[in-house]
Write a protein that holds these residues in place. Structure first.
Motif, mmCIF file in Angstrom:
data_model
loop_
_atom_site.group_PDB
_atom_site.id
_atom_site.type_symbol
_atom_site.label_atom_id
_atom_site.label_comp_id
_atom_site.label_asym_id
_atom_site.label_seq_id
_atom_site.Cartn_x
_atom_site.Cartn_y
_atom_site.Cartn_z
ATOM 1 N N ALA A 83 72.435 70.803 19.654
ATOM 2 C CA ALA A 83 72.937 70.865 18.400
ATOM 3 C C ALA A 83 74.220 71.639 18.056
ATOM 4 O O ALA A 83 74.654 71.984 17.167
ATOM 5 N N THR A 84 74.838 71.811 19.287
ATOM 6 C CA THR A 84 76.200 72.438 19.379
ATOM 7 C C THR A 84 77.144 72.034 18.235
ATOM 8 O O THR A 84 77.687 72.927 17.543
ATOM 9 N N ARG A 85 77.215 70.761 17.650
ATOM 10 C CA ARG A 85 78.332 70.383 16.851
ATOM 11 C C ARG A 85 77.543 69.921 15.638
ATOM 12 O O ARG A 85 78.147 69.219 14.703
ATOM 13 N N LEU A 86 76.252 70.064 15.335
ATOM 14 C CA LEU A 86 75.592 69.930 14.004
ATOM 15 C C LEU A 86 75.863 70.759 13.180
ATOM 16 O O LEU A 86 76.257 72.105 13.151
ATOM 17 N N GLN A 87 75.979 70.221 11.869
ATOM 18 C CA GLN A 87 76.153 71.199 10.840
ATOM 19 C C GLN A 87 74.971 72.012 10.689
ATOM 20 O O GLN A 87 73.613 71.669 11.001
#
Lengths: 299, 354
Positions: B67-71
């Motif tokens: 989920a590091t780069r999820l909004q």
């Protein structure tokens, strides 16, 4: 004896205080209303006089001593206005320019102010300061350089050039005013909205904008008013009859024909004032909140 | 519901490092508390899990997803903010309904869910109010209802009780924990209040200067602090530390009692204690003074419960002692806990406290 005496004083004392308070309250009230009445008469009388005189026939305007109420009520001035002049064209032009400038100021200013308030990147602080400095320059100073741009860009004698110029002039104020509004709205509200499922733009439209509405309305009124009254840009940038705005059109009548143009001018002035008054009435409640709260909004 | 995994994460701001090299696993349904003084990076860590802050390095996994780069909106998390972040222009009903409206859920279903969420937190009668017409506790419950109305995988709380007054905070803490037990959702809770952390957490993560100092159950963290920072941060008053050469001796104020109070068959360490000031707190009394005798003179505090009859005399040296099982040893240089010599005693305590 003593007991009755003490009893009566304790009984009377609060009542007298209440009476004093009543008197003071009434006096304060009376003074306030007196002050308001004076202010309204000073500011309102010219408007009232303008309205009355617009219904007087040409000759009566010059009567000595002047009549207060028109002896003969007539709509001749208004008829002349529409039949003999391009008043309707001016009016439409002014609406386009003021509406366009207001819309542009709100959209560009709103997005700009939001960025100034929420993001930090290189040069952003300098940018906002320079924008404010630009606002300090008087119109007279920038009108000629702007004119050169307008001509070179082929925008001379267009309403579009007026929209751009008016927007440019109101934008610094719009930026600063709305920025202080956005600053007062906690970022956590938007973050919460984003976690609740909004994109940043959605969060701004659903949360920040409704909360900043008084500020946005204030800016809207200001830019509409400015563009509606604006004279210098219109005088310099436009030349043809079909592109004149109201202030410019009305001004050109002065001195053309002294005999009857006063009546028409007054009728024109009444019609010019109506949209502004209507606009104010429409947004009055939000505006009062906006101007009095300034930047100290938010829970 | 999901487990959260944080792998070697860090956040560097322009002028300082907020979080560095943190590894952490939050089990499914666990109530994990991030505890530390202000500026220790605990809020930044939480914001990285929420997606409000992008990690400089490292990764966040929610469930099995990276989920590091999820909004934030793609993570299916819920968050309660310190100021509750209720939307002031919307009613309580609309506040709770907001996450569902954004997802354009069917109207009837929204109504159903909002009402059941409101009932869960006892707000049914206040649905038409605006946030400003409500008390702090009611606002907090509204924020809870809003965050739970859409069944999040992870529930993040950023000091949600710190705006409440002391009395309310206590009952709200109780409610919150009962609530979490009922819902069973994975929760990560940030606080600087160690009492809150001890009371709420299944496990506590003690943070300092952007790093994790210790992870453990409240008992482990309190009884066996990993270093001198944890030892002094946990407990009020904090653990007494006396450095003797390259070893620092640590003992909790409540284990530091008059010698006469110990039975003779318990192995104790005698410490002489010069009392400077006495604070009577009802349930117990706090004795401020300095330890001396064979030890280097160091300020220390003793906490004597009212069940122990002892009247201290200010300005005189008294004979105090600590049971050996309650003594902790730290390396004076690094501050790290040393493996205790009395291994069996420790194991016995550990078993007793579960």
């Amino acid at each position: 004896m003593t007991t009755t005496f003490t009893a009566s004083t304790t009984d009377a004392a609060p009542r007298r205080n209440r009476e004093m308070a009543d008197v003071q309250y009434l006096a304060t009230r009376a003074m306030t209303y007196l002050l308001v009445l004076t202010a309204v008469s000073v500011i309102g009388f010219p408007l009232f006089w303008m309205l009355l005189c617009s219904f007087k026939p040409g000759g009566e305007l010059y009567a000595v001593p002047p009549t207060f109420l028109p002896q003969i009520w007539t709509l001749q001035n208004y008829r002349d206005l529409f039949v003999q002049t391009n008043f309707l064209t001016y009016f439409a032009n002014s609406l386009i320019v003021a509406g366009g400038a207001t819309f542009a100021s709100l959209v560009i200013g709103g997005l700009g102010a939001y960025s100034l308030s929420r993001f930090k990147f290189f040069g952003i602080g300098a940018f906002s300061n320079i924008a404010l400095v630009c606002y300090m320059l008087p119109e007279v100073l920038i009108v000629l350089p702007l004119y050169i741009y307008v001509v070179k860009l082929g925008l001379a004698d267009t309403l579009f050039s007026l929209i751009v110029a008016n927007t440019a002039f109101t934008l610094p104020l719009a930026l600063w005013f709305m920025r202080s509004y956005f600053n007062a709205i906690p970022v956590s509200l938007e973050e919460s909205a984003m976690i609740d499922g909004c994109t940043r733009l959605q969060a701004m439209m659903k949360i920040t904008v409704p909360l900043a509405l008084p500020g946005i309305v204030s800016v809207g009124v200001f830019s509409f008013n400015h563009a509606w009254n604006e004279f210098l840009f219109a005088l310099v940038f436009t030349s043809s009859e079909t592109k004149k705005t109201l202030p410019l059109g009305l001004a050109t009548w002065i001195g053309q024909d002294n005999i009857y143009s006063w009546g028409m001018l007054l009728a024109g002035a009444v019609l010019v004032t109506i949209p502004v008054v209507l606009f104010y009435l429409l947004v009055q409640r939000k505006l009062v909140v906006g101007l009095s709260e300034g930047g100290t909004k938010g829970e | 519901m999901a487990r959260v995994e944080i792998k070697d994460i860090g956040k560097v701001f322009a002028d300082h490092t907020a979080v560095s090299n943190i590894n952490l696993t939050v089990e499914d349904g666990e109530f994990l508390v991030l505890l530390g003084p202000s500026g220790c990076g605990k809020s930044t860590l939480l914001r990285m899990i929420a997606g409000l802050e992008l990690p400089t390095y490292g990764d966040v996994f929610i469930g099995e997803r990276k989920a590091t780069r999820l909004q934030p909106k793609e993570r299916n998390i819920a968050m309660v903010f310190q100021n509750y972040a209720l939307y002031p222009h919307l009613t309580v009903y609309e506040n709770i309904a907001f996450p569902l409206r954004v997802r354009s859920v069917e109207k009837k279903l929204i109504d159903e869910k909002v009402r059941s969420a409101a009932e869960l937190v006892g707000l049914t009668r206040m649905l038409n109010r605006k946030p400003r017409q409500m008390s702090g506790g009611e606002r907090q419950r509204t924020a809870l209802a809003r965050s739970l109305v859409r069944d999040p995988d992870v529930f993040l709380l950023d000091e949600p009780l710190s705006n409440l007054d002391a009395k309310l905070r206590h009952s709200a803490r109780e409610e919150l924990r009962q609530f979490q037990d009922r819902i069973g959702v994975t929760s990560i809770y940030v606080t600087h209040d160690q009492v809150e952390a001890m009371g709420l957490g299944d496990r506590i993560v003690v943070m300092h200067a952007g790093t994790v100092r210790q992870v453990g159950t409240p008992e482990e963290v309190y009884l066996y602090p990993a270093d001198t920072f944890v030892a002094t941060f946990m407990g009020s008053p904090p653990m007494n530390l006396v450095s003797v050469g390259n070893v620092t001796l640590g003992f909790r104020p409540e284990t530091f009692l008059p010698e006469t109070n110990f039975q003779t068959d318990i192995a104790t360490t005698r410490i002489s204690f010069l009392v400077h000031r006495v604070e009577y707190l009802g349930g117990d009394q706090l004795l401020y003074g300095t330890v001396g005798g064979t030890l280097p003179e160091t300020a220390a505090i003793a906490r004597i419960p009212s069940s122990v009859h002892y009247s201290p005399t200010v300005g005189t040296e008294a004979k105090f002692a600590v049971a050996n099982v309650d003594l902790r040893y730290f390396d004076s240089g690094s501050g790290k806990a040393l493996i205790p010599t009395d291994e069996e005693g420790i194991m016995a305590r550990r078993a007793a406290h579960g």
